[in-house]
Motif scaffolding. Structure first.
Motif, PDB file in Angstrom:
ATOM      1  N   GLY A   1       0.793  -1.215   0.000  1.00  0.00           N
ATOM      2  CA  GLY A   1       0.000   0.000   0.000  1.00  0.00           C
ATOM      3  C   GLY A   1       0.829   1.270   0.000  1.00  0.00           C
ATOM      4  N   ILE A   2       1.934   1.282   0.721  1.00  0.00           N
ATOM      5  CA  ILE A   2       2.795   2.462   0.788  1.00  0.00           C
ATOM      6  C   ILE A   2       3.237   2.885  -0.601  1.00  0.00           C
ATOM      7  CG2 ILE A   2       5.102   3.221   1.503  1.00  0.00           C
ATOM      8  CD1 ILE A   2       4.590   1.568   4.121  1.00  0.00           C
ATOM      9  N   HIS A   3       3.647   1.919  -1.413  1.00  0.00           N
ATOM     10  CA  HIS A   3       4.140   2.248  -2.761  1.00  0.00           C
ATOM     11  C   HIS A   3       3.005   2.453  -3.748  1.00  0.00           C
ATOM     12  CE1 HIS A   3       8.519   1.869  -2.251  1.00  0.00           C
ATOM     13  NE2 HIS A   3       8.169   1.092  -1.233  1.00  0.00           N
ATOM     14  N   GLN A   4       1.927   1.710  -3.575  1.00  0.00           N
ATOM     15  CA  GLN A   4       0.773   1.917  -4.453  1.00  0.00           C
ATOM     16  C   GLN A   4       0.211   3.329  -4.282  1.00  0.00           C
ATOM     17  OE1 GLN A   4      -1.465  -0.747  -6.411  1.00  0.00           O
ATOM     18  NE2 GLN A   4       0.709  -1.049  -6.843  1.00  0.00           N
ATOM     19  N   LEU A   5       0.146   3.797  -3.044  1.00  0.00           N
ATOM     20  CA  LEU A   5      -0.406   5.122  -2.793  1.00  0.00           C
ATOM     21  C   LEU A   5       0.449   6.209  -3.444  1.00  0.00           C
ATOM     22  CD1 LEU A   5      -2.654   6.705  -1.362  1.00  0.00           C
ATOM     23  CD2 LEU A   5      -1.164   6.820   0.661  1.00  0.00           C
ATOM     24  N   ARG A   6       1.748   6.026  -3.453  1.00  0.00           N
ATOM     25  CA  ARG A   6       2.637   7.001  -4.100  1.00  0.00           C
ATOM     26  C   ARG A   6       2.333   7.118  -5.592  1.00  0.00           C
ATOM     27  NH1 ARG A   6       8.380   4.894  -1.503  1.00  0.00           N
ATOM     28  NH2 ARG A   6       7.928   5.501   0.674  1.00  0.00           N
ATOM     29  N   LYS A   7       1.837   6.050  -6.177  1.00  0.00           N
ATOM     30  CA  LYS A   7       1.567   6.033  -7.619  1.00  0.00           C
ATOM     31  C   LYS A   7       0.097   6.276  -7.943  1.00  0.00           C
ATOM     32  CE  LYS A   7       3.585   1.934  -7.897  1.00  0.00           C
ATOM     33  NZ  LYS A   7       4.169   0.693  -8.428  1.00  0.00           N
ATOM     34  N   CYS A   8      -0.706   6.590  -6.915  1.00  0.00           N
ATOM     35  CA  CYS A   8      -2.151   6.701  -7.124  1.00  0.00           C
ATOM     36  C   CYS A   8      -2.503   7.769  -8.165  1.00  0.00           C
ATOM     37  CB  CYS A   8      -2.846   6.989  -5.802  1.00  0.00           C
ATOM     38  SG  CYS A   8      -4.643   6.910  -5.899  1.00  0.00           S
ATOM     39  N   ASP A   9      -1.852   8.930  -8.088  1.00  0.00           N
ATOM     40  CA  ASP A   9      -2.150   9.990  -9.056  1.00  0.00           C
ATOM     41  C   ASP A   9      -1.764   9.568 -10.471  1.00  0.00           C
ATOM     42  OD1 ASP A   9      -3.151  11.625  -7.063  1.00  0.00           O
ATOM     43  OD2 ASP A   9      -1.292  12.787  -6.835  1.00  0.00           O
ATOM     44  N   ARG A  10      -0.630   8.893 -10.593  1.00  0.00           N
ATOM     45  CA  ARG A  10      -0.204   8.422 -11.923  1.00  0.00           C
ATOM     46  C   ARG A  10      -1.159   7.359 -12.449  1.00  0.00           C
ATOM     47  NH1 ARG A  10       3.997   4.650 -12.904  1.00  0.00           N
ATOM     48  NH2 ARG A  10       4.815   5.016 -10.806  1.00  0.00           N
ATOM     49  N   PHE A  11      -1.556   6.440 -11.579  1.00  0.00           N
ATOM     50  CA  PHE A  11      -2.535   5.434 -11.986  1.00  0.00           C
ATOM     51  C   PHE A  11      -3.832   6.102 -12.446  1.00  0.00           C
ATOM     52  CE2 PHE A  11      -0.885   1.887  -8.920  1.00  0.00           C
ATOM     53  CZ  PHE A  11       0.195   1.674  -9.752  1.00  0.00           C
ATOM     54  N   HIS A  12      -4.250   7.110 -11.688  1.00  0.00           N
ATOM     55  CA  HIS A  12      -5.502   7.791 -12.011  1.00  0.00           C
ATOM     56  C   HIS A  12      -5.425   8.477 -13.371  1.00  0.00           C
ATOM     57  CE1 HIS A  12      -9.260   9.771 -11.547  1.00  0.00           C
ATOM     58  NE2 HIS A  12      -8.761  10.963 -11.295  1.00  0.00           N
ATOM     59  N   ALA A  13      -4.285   9.103 -13.643  1.00  0.00           N
ATOM     60  CA  ALA A  13      -4.118   9.768 -14.942  1.00  0.00           C
ATOM     61  C   ALA A  13      -4.206   8.758 -16.092  1.00  0.00           C
ATOM     62  CB  ALA A  13      -2.779  10.501 -14.987  1.00  0.00           C
ATOM     63  N   LYS A  14      -3.654   7.566 -15.881  1.00  0.00           N
ATOM     64  CA  LYS A  14      -3.734   6.540 -16.923  1.00  0.00           C
ATOM     65  C   LYS A  14      -5.161   6.049 -17.105  1.00  0.00           C
ATOM     66  CE  LYS A  14       1.015   4.795 -16.633  1.00  0.00           C
ATOM     67  NZ  LYS A  14       1.874   3.607 -16.387  1.00  0.00           N
ATOM     68  N   ARG A  15      -5.882   5.890 -16.007  1.00  0.00           N
ATOM     69  CA  ARG A  15      -7.284   5.490 -16.102  1.00  0.00           C
ATOM     70  C   ARG A  15      -8.099   6.553 -16.830  1.00  0.00           C
ATOM     71  NH1 ARG A  15      -9.283   1.356 -12.950  1.00  0.00           N
ATOM     72  NH2 ARG A  15      -7.731   0.245 -11.706  1.00  0.00           N
ATOM     73  N   GLN A  16      -7.840   7.817 -16.505  1.00  0.00           N
ATOM     74  CA  GLN A  16      -8.545   8.901 -17.181  1.00  0.00           C
ATOM     75  C   GLN A  16      -8.267   8.876 -18.683  1.00  0.00           C
ATOM     76  OE1 GLN A  16      -6.951  12.122 -14.673  1.00  0.00           O
ATOM     77  NE2 GLN A  16      -9.058  12.691 -14.202  1.00  0.00           N
ATOM     78  N   ARG A  17      -7.027   8.608 -19.056  1.00  0.00           N
ATOM     79  CA  ARG A  17      -6.674   8.565 -20.475  1.00  0.00           C
ATOM     80  C   ARG A  17      -7.395   7.421 -21.175  1.00  0.00           C
ATOM     81  NH1 ARG A  17      -6.081  10.762 -25.197  1.00  0.00           N
ATOM     82  NH2 ARG A  17      -4.535   9.759 -26.533  1.00  0.00           N
ATOM     83  N   CYS A  18      -7.412   6.253 -20.554  1.00  0.00           N
ATOM     84  CA  CYS A  18      -8.121   5.112 -21.150  1.00  0.00           C
ATOM     85  C   CYS A  18      -9.614   5.408 -21.273  1.00  0.00           C
ATOM     86  CB  CYS A  18      -7.909   3.855 -20.311  1.00  0.00           C
ATOM     87  SG  CYS A  18      -6.246   3.155 -20.393  1.00  0.00           S
ATOM     88  N   ALA A  19     -10.193   6.003 -20.229  1.00  0.00           N
ATOM     89  CA  ALA A  19     -11.614   6.332 -20.272  1.00  0.00           C
ATOM     90  C   ALA A  19     -11.910   7.326 -21.390  1.00  0.00           C
ATOM     91  CB  ALA A  19     -12.060   6.895 -18.924  1.00  0.00           C
TER      92      ALA A  19
END
Length: 409
Positions: free
Chosen positions: A266-284
């Motif tokens: 979770g510690i490392h996943q949370l650090r990447k949450c914004d980047r993950f979100h940006a990728k999801r937004q792009r796919c959407a």
């Protein structure tokens, strides 16, 4: 996104580029060396269960969400149960929630000895209908449990106003909703409490796990004790040089704590949450662009006051315009090597709720209609733009081959 299909004969035979060579799964978690190295560090530390890394994850999550407290647990289900327990939900109480959700949302109400009151969803976002919430309130109503479906926040202003008028609590089911926002405020800070999921398929993952957030001191203290047998807020410290072997049970609690192994992810996943979100937004965005020409498909709605978490990309088939049903459409996508899922089978349709509480299929017609038409397409950070294009082409191909038109009779 260009349409790569064309009609080449009077019987609407569709010519398409070859299907994918490999199967595109519905979801694949995004794990890299950071999580792996942190996990190894935890294994070498000798502290595997709840401890310093869980506390670090909690502190970081609370800051990220903007909540005063974040309490890590072993699942979102556990988090919802603890949240209901913390506000005192018990036998004779009622909790209003949406039928269009996963089993856990209502099961935890039953585990508290209370009655789940299932209401219908809105026709566009498929989140809980505030008008039906207010109509369902009785003197026994203890709480409202809105579900932020697919990552789109509920109509929280209306829900909170209803709760305030009737002096009842609001617990957000935010399993889909990291890092969604409503009028600029993060989901997880809107109600009295909220529960997030870090299951393997969620926007960040700890394998299994969840988090309860709240700004209420008393609720946080209750959950901190009750997630670990009801011993004390810092029960885990009894195995450190800061603790003591002596403890007292203050409440018959649960075994719901997170472990440091899970928190390491979770510690490392949370650090990447914004980047993950940006990728999801792009796919959407690519999905919305590529599928918008298809009148046979209803695309997800995004209200202007929200930031969508894009946990899911659910489309709904306009079955009146197609010669195949939802289940056949899913099978045709599988043949095109595209994985899918269905979210959700409404709770009021399941045998338990029909037999025990007398719900009928027609009691929640919007949820029933959505279920008959809905398909969740793949959406996760590891997807490439080519992957999204493959899904768009497959959906377009199937729609073109199964349009209910004059040609098809």
């Amino acid at each position: 996104m260009a349409n790569q299909y064309e009609i080449v004969s009077d019987d609407s035979t569709v010519c398409a580029s070859p299907r994918r060579s490999s199967f595109l799964p519905f979801h694949r978690p995004s794990i890299d060396d950071g999580e792996i190295e942190e996990m190894i560090d935890t294994l070498r530390s000798g502290w595997l269960t709840m401890g310093p890394k869980t506390l670090r994850f909690e502190e970081q999550f609370a800051r990220y969400i903007g909540a005063k407290y974040a309490l890590a647990v072993n699942s979102c289900t556990a988090g919802l149960h603890l949240a209901l327990n913390a506000i005192g939900v018990g036998p004779g109480d009622e909790v209003i929630t949406c039928t269009f959700t996963f089993a856990a949302t209502a099961a935890v109400i039953l585990h508290c000895g209370a009655r789940p009151v299932l209401v219908d969803c809105l026709p566009d976002t498929l989140t809980i209908d505030p008008a039906q919430v207010e109509a369902a309130i009785t003197p026994r109503t203890k709480a409202i449990l809105p579900v932020h479906f697919a990552g789109h926040p509920c109509e929280m202003a209306e829900i909170l106003a209803i709760a305030s008028r009737h002096n009842i609590s609001v617990i957000e089911d935010a399993a889909h909703a990291l890092p969604a926002a409503y009028h600029g405020q993060r989901v997880g800070t809107l109600g009295d409490l909220a529960a997030f999921s870090f299951y393997a398929g969620k926007n960040i993952t700890t394998g299994e796990g969840g988090m309860v957030t709240t700004n209420n001191d008393e609720y946080a203290d209750r959950i901190a004790q009750r997630r670990l047998h009801g011993i004390s807020r810092d029960a885990w410290k009894r195995y450190t040089d800061q603790g003591s072997w002596y403890y007292e049970i203050t409440y018959p609690g649960f075994k719901y704590n997170m472990t440091d192994l899970n928190a390491s992810l979770g510690i490392h996943q949370l650090r990447k949450c914004d980047r993950f979100h940006a990728k999801r937004q792009r796919c959407a965005a690519l999905y919305l662009e590529g599928l918008s020409p298809l009148d046979e498909i209803t695309l997800p709605t995004v209200q202007p006051e929200v930031e969508h978490a894009w946990h899911l990309f659910p489309i709904r088939l306009n079955l009146e315009s197609l010669t195949v049903g939802r289940d056949s459409f899913i099978e045709l996508l599988r043949q095109e090597k595209i994985g899918t899922s269905v979210h959700f089978i409404p709770l009021h349709m399941h045998p338990y709720y029909r037999q025990v509480f007398g719900y009928r299929l027609q009691d929640c017609p919007r949820a029933l209609s959505a279920f008959e038409r809905i398909i969740s397409l793949p959406l996760y950070p590891e997807m490439t733009e080519e992957d999204v294009g493959d899904v768009v082409r497959a959906v377009t191909k199937i729609v073109a081959a199964h349009q209910r038109s004059a040609i098809h009779g």
